[in-house]
Design a protein around this motif. Sequence first.
Motif, mmCIF file in Angstrom:
data_model
loop_
_atom_site.group_PDB
_atom_site.id
_atom_site.type_symbol
_atom_site.label_atom_id
_atom_site.label_comp_id
_atom_site.label_asym_id
_atom_site.label_seq_id
_atom_site.Cartn_x
_atom_site.Cartn_y
_atom_site.Cartn_z
ATOM 1 N N UNK A 148 0.811 -1.218 0.000
ATOM 2 C CA UNK A 148 0.000 0.000 0.000
ATOM 3 C C UNK A 148 0.843 1.266 0.000
ATOM 4 N N UNK A 149 2.133 1.121 0.367
ATOM 5 C CA UNK A 149 3.018 2.289 0.437
ATOM 6 C C UNK A 149 3.921 2.401 -0.785
ATOM 7 N N UNK A 150 3.710 1.550 -1.777
ATOM 8 C CA UNK A 150 4.482 1.662 -3.005
ATOM 9 C C UNK A 150 5.668 0.740 -3.102
ATOM 10 N N UNK A 151 5.861 -0.167 -2.119
ATOM 11 C CA UNK A 151 6.930 -1.148 -2.219
ATOM 12 C C UNK A 151 6.564 -2.183 -3.279
ATOM 13 N N UNK A 152 7.568 -2.854 -3.796
ATOM 14 C CA UNK A 152 7.329 -3.944 -4.725
ATOM 15 C C UNK A 152 7.462 -5.280 -4.025
ATOM 16 N N UNK A 153 7.104 -6.334 -4.723
ATOM 17 C CA UNK A 153 7.301 -7.668 -4.161
ATOM 18 C C UNK A 153 7.482 -8.694 -5.271
ATOM 19 N N UNK A 154 8.068 -9.829 -4.877
ATOM 20 C CA UNK A 154 8.169 -11.021 -5.702
ATOM 21 C C UNK A 154 7.429 -12.148 -4.984
ATOM 22 N N UNK B 226 0.088 -12.068 -10.592
ATOM 23 C CA UNK B 226 0.200 -11.660 -9.189
ATOM 24 C C UNK B 226 1.581 -11.905 -8.589
ATOM 25 N N UNK B 227 2.489 -12.495 -9.358
ATOM 26 C CA UNK B 227 3.762 -12.905 -8.774
ATOM 27 C C UNK B 227 4.652 -11.716 -8.435
ATOM 28 N N UNK B 228 4.720 -10.733 -9.328
ATOM 29 C CA UNK B 228 5.679 -9.635 -9.172
ATOM 30 C C UNK B 228 4.931 -8.310 -9.195
ATOM 31 N N UNK B 229 5.265 -7.467 -8.228
ATOM 32 C CA UNK B 229 4.690 -6.123 -8.127
ATOM 33 C C UNK B 229 5.843 -5.123 -8.213
ATOM 34 N N UNK B 230 5.745 -4.160 -9.102
ATOM 35 C CA UNK B 230 6.827 -3.194 -9.305
ATOM 36 C C UNK B 230 6.745 -2.078 -8.271
ATOM 37 N N UNK B 231 7.882 -1.654 -7.712
ATOM 38 C CA UNK B 231 7.876 -0.541 -6.757
ATOM 39 C C UNK B 231 7.791 0.800 -7.483
ATOM 40 N N UNK B 232 7.375 1.845 -6.743
ATOM 41 C CA UNK B 232 7.398 3.183 -7.329
ATOM 42 C C UNK B 232 8.846 3.609 -7.547
ATOM 43 N N UNK B 233 9.060 4.456 -8.551
ATOM 44 C CA UNK B 233 10.422 4.884 -8.869
ATOM 45 C C UNK B 233 10.431 6.357 -9.247
#
Length: 906
Positions: free
Chosen positions: A582-588, A718-725
């Motif tokens: 919710x804060x813009x972090x990404x995930x794998x 749903x596997x990968x979420x890109x972070x804000x840049x």
Amino acid sequence: MPPAATPVPTPDREGARGGPRRARDPRLLAPAVAGPLTAAVFVLATALARSHPLGPYTRNVVDLGQQYLPYHAYWRAFLLGDTHGDAFLNWNSGFGAGFLGDIGTYLSSPFSLLVVLFPADRPELALYAITVLKIAAAGAAMAALLIRLRPADRTGPWPLAALLGAAYALSGWTFNHGASVPMWLDGLIAFPLLCLVAEWARAGRRPVLGPLVVALAWTANFYTAYMATLGAALFLAVRLFTTGPGGSAEADPGTTAGAGSAAGAGTPAAGSAAVPKATARWRLAVLLRAGWTVGLGVGLAAPLVLVVFSGTKYADPTPETVFAPASWAELFGRFLPATANVDTPALSTGTPALLLALTLPFNRAVAPRVRLAWTALTVLVTLSLQWGPTHLLWHAGASPNGNPYRQTFVLSGLLLIAAWLSAAPGVPRPAALLGATALLGALALAARTSADIDAWSYPAAAAALLLALAALLPAARADRSAASRVLPVAAAVALLVAQAGEAAVSGMRTERQQRADVAWAPRIGPWQRAVAAEVARADAWPAYRTDPGPLPGGNEPLLLGGEGADAYSSLTTENTSRTLDSLGFGHYAKGRHPETLDNPVADAIFSVGARIRSEPTEPVRQDAAPRGTATATTTPVPPLVTVHPAGNATVDPEGSAFRNQELLLGSSVYALPAVRRTGTTLTARCPAGTEVWFWAPDYHGTAALAGGAPADFDGRPPAVRAPMRALGTVPADGEVRVRLAPERAPALPRQSVGCLDRARLAAAVARLTATGATEVTTTGHGLTAELPPGSTGVAVVAVPRATGWRCAAGDAAPVSARSHRGLLAVPLDGRATRVSCAFRPPGVRLGAAAGAAALLALLATALLARHRARRAGAGSHPGRQEFTGRPHEARSSGRNADYAPRRTGA
């Protein structure tokens, strides 16, 4: 009477002239040879693949580099007292994450303790050595099981047991899965050990050691231990069907009148002593003993198992997986060597070993009931891999994400037990060998359309098969002349060359295929060491956090030090993942691997006061250790505990990440313009000089300001979420134009652009610092903060709120921590000047209680066993018990009903 198999003389049997047997115990020789043989072949495969540490290429494929390598590096530091946290909590990862569940998932194997013997900068070497030792231990354990299933009237061919034990440990499952997921190798060791426990339960022996072995297996890795326990239960069921009460597992494994023979069920061999009949009452007693043993063992492991189980309830859920069985061509193809695929079952055990297993249905030297039962079992277990309900049973009711055939090592073990039962009385006769060859040829033919077949598969299998047949067929037809006695020795050497050579080639090809087809991380090298050095210089925990930044791989804070967001664990909590998302972090990994976010607002929220930024100085390659530069940047940030007004404490994960950051910061620091989209161009207006940030978690492609360098986004839901840049600075005219180069149709959130005002952020940081904690101290799994007098509202601790945290203000009793927009929160009433929080893993109290109860039950079992041993008196209780100190009884003269009576003069 049908012809019997030709017995194969072995070094420990009686000589041809009836001399005394050499004073060497095959029960020790078999595992003692199997372990080093297994290790040597695995190391040879590594060398042939030119993999590190025996070559330049990285072994860090998939989770080996992202999870197990960092966890073992951290484990070494933990064992030596060089970490901030303790067994309950890991302060380094995920801004503070539970650690006991991770210990039970990744690190509780006794082999993992060996990391302390290696230098801190050689974690790859340590993990490789641990992997080799685990695989060698699995080979030795299987050899120890097989030699105890030998015919009762002879010592048994221990070299064959050693060879088949090595074949089990060097199966396709090991090379394709176990070697890159080292925690699963504990299940590979557990299966033969649990089968030994089943033998002890069948013979009424070792009532204390049995539960301890079960406890060790479930503690080392309960996930694969569960599968191994199911496999051992099937093993015991067949043993109860084919054998009777024959005394100790060592002295007389399987003597029975009820198992039948080639001459007729229930008829003992001529001249043999009568053997007791297997009754329903005896079988029920064995099942009760086995159930009690497993229950005690699992209870002893409960302090870890229940913590892991509880952790899975709160872990970030992965998308539901619907099991889709592999095609039959693919399944048959995986019996062949040099095949690799995470979506199909790795069934290769080596062509010579498979050939011996396939002789069982045709081998008339083996009792009909035994042939039928073991053949049916292996067929049914193979079919169970392909059926949805049994697939769920093997995986404890939840279809896994990723490899759906994790239980295949059990089938490999059953195949090799079948090979042993067929070959232990001697080389199978030519008819059995030819029948097995025909089956093997049909299997290879059916697999010809499999996409898993490698260019080396058929040649390697054919070469091994021809060598095995060239050795076995002459030995099977050998007579008793002195000249023919060299044939068994030659056959053993040829089988060893065929089996070991094929295994080495198969391992080499599997490693090479994995490097080419799956994700990988580079070796540990100068780049990582440069980052670790900068982290050590900048770290000032708990005054602020130090984030090591992103590097190829993952779990950098565990590997390199610091206290960042990056964390990759099967137990990453749902709240941690959702809060950071919710804060813009990404995930794998579908949410279980949050990655770091280089954003000044996020750094202020989580008190990241030092950030390491690094770049490679040359391309990152598979065949070289990476080199790079690293610099540390420090920034004023609020303390780890800040004070905020009481009020709405929720975060809308579907809302703007920019707005959610502002809510947690307590100040407005972004200009959030209306964004217009025309094709692949976004336009907006922002104050000149502010920083443009682009947030599009599902976007895959590049984004750039006009004239600016493009930034990569790797969203793959749903596997990968890109972070804000960050994209750059707003020009003087205030016009923002973001040009997209998507690889597919872009999916963008409504508020994808935010413009950060650094002056507003500095003011917000100054305010939170002035009203926040004046001093923060941390312990292994707790935190205490001193606050300015009169603080009201809510104290927010920059740690994601997870079940298990308990907090208190002042001298109040600790209660379950509240949540403030996903972080720990403690209400303040203006009187308390201190807040404290501590973490206790969910399930630890229940696990400790279950473990204590199991320990008491084990002690009661030991006392009862000792009392019965004393009452039984000398010689009245078969086999050695833990407490009697009496030697084994003399070997029974009855022949093992697993085998048909031999025809004299064969």
